[in-house]
Design a protein around this motif. Structure first.
Motif, mmCIF file in Angstrom:
data_model
loop_
_atom_site.group_PDB
_atom_site.id
_atom_site.type_symbol
_atom_site.label_atom_id
_atom_site.label_comp_id
_atom_site.label_asym_id
_atom_site.label_seq_id
_atom_site.Cartn_x
_atom_site.Cartn_y
_atom_site.Cartn_z
ATOM 1 N N GLN A 1 0.842 -1.258 -0.007
ATOM 2 C CA GLN A 1 0.079 0.078 0.064
ATOM 3 C C GLN A 1 0.763 1.330 -0.021
ATOM 4 O OE1 GLN A 1 -2.690 0.441 3.202
ATOM 5 N NE2 GLN A 1 -4.148 2.041 1.949
ATOM 6 N N GLY B 1 -1.950 7.212 0.377
ATOM 7 C CA GLY B 1 -3.040 7.706 -0.386
ATOM 8 C C GLY B 1 -3.660 6.828 -1.250
ATOM 9 N N LYS B 2 -3.070 5.392 -1.453
ATOM 10 C CA LYS B 2 -3.726 4.620 -2.404
ATOM 11 C C LYS B 2 -4.292 3.328 -1.617
ATOM 12 C CE LYS B 2 -0.885 6.075 -6.079
ATOM 13 N NZ LYS B 2 0.324 5.445 -7.262
ATOM 14 N N GLY B 3 -5.150 2.746 -2.275
ATOM 15 C CA GLY B 3 -5.749 1.260 -1.917
ATOM 16 C C GLY B 3 -4.537 0.039 -1.852
#
Lengths: 117, 110
Positions: free
Chosen positions: B38, B41-43
């Motif tokens: 991960q 700010g991202k999945g």
């Protein structure tokens, strides 16, 4: 595998209002989930979105606060209702596909960053 | 109680310095163990699925192994672009029950 998109990517909302997050999968998936993730923390499962029926909520999460829909095998929505600053978080959608047998691989969307003021 | 524990919480490496991340689990009826990467700010990005003890999977500089109690993610000669948080998860018991660890934040310095 599955490619998952979410809308919106981020939003700033006033307390007392509601926000609906959309999750779209590029292929049919067996299960869809909604998670919440606080900065620097791991994922907390909110609920399993069931196609054509009511979602299954985890302890501490209720339908009135987080209504979920899943009208088909590739789309789901999560609404965060009557928001308060404590709802500020990243909300993640995932889709799970079977690998044969009873194992399912989850693929995640990019997340929706929600700030409640 | 079913749970997944990752260690260390954070790891700083020099570029090229190999190391391992640990994921220990206490669950009944393991169906699969998963590793994710991960970025901020991202999945989470799916990396590996391991099904049974003794299994190994590789992808570029990453190699995941599984025993009956834990999994290791070995990083060989890491590069700065490997910097991320690595999450471990297990599927066990109920078919839709997944348990996530708290992650290891890896920082690779050039």
């Amino acid at each position: 595998s599955a490619v998952i998109s979410q809308k919106p990517s981020r939003d700033i909302c006033q307390r007392g209002t509601s926000l609906t997050i959309q999750c779209q999968v590029d292929s049919q998936v067996t299960m869809m989930f909604w998670y919440r993730q606080q900065p620097g923390q791991s994922l907390t499962l909110i609920a399993t979105a069931n196609q054509g029926s009511e979602a299954t909520y985890e302890s501490g999460f209720v339908i009135d606060k987080f209504p979920i829909s899943r009208p088909n095998l590739t789309f789901s929505t999560l609404t965060v209702s009557n928001m308060s600053p404590e709802d500020s978080s990243i909300y993640l959608c995932s889709g799970a596909t079977g690998t044969g047998g009873t194992t399912y691989e989850q693929y995640f969307g990019p997340g929706t960053r929600l700030t409640v003021t | 109680e079913d749970q997944v524990t990752q260690s260390p919480e954070a790891l700083r490496l020099q570029e090229g310095e190999s190391s391992s991340l640990n994921c220990s689990y206490t669950v009944s009826g393991l169906r699969g163990l998963f590793w994710y990467r991960q970025d901020p700010g991202k999945g989470p990005e799916f990396l590996f699925t391991l099904y049974s003890a003794g299994e190994e999977k590789e992808k570029e500089r990453l190699k995941a192994t599984l025993t009956k109690k834990e999994s290791f993610l070995h990083i060989t000669a890491p590069k700065p672009e490997d910097s991320a948080t690595y999450l471990c998860a297990v599927q066990a018991g109920r078919i839709n029950k997944f348990y996530f660890g708290s992650g290891t934040k890896l920082n690779v310095k050039p």
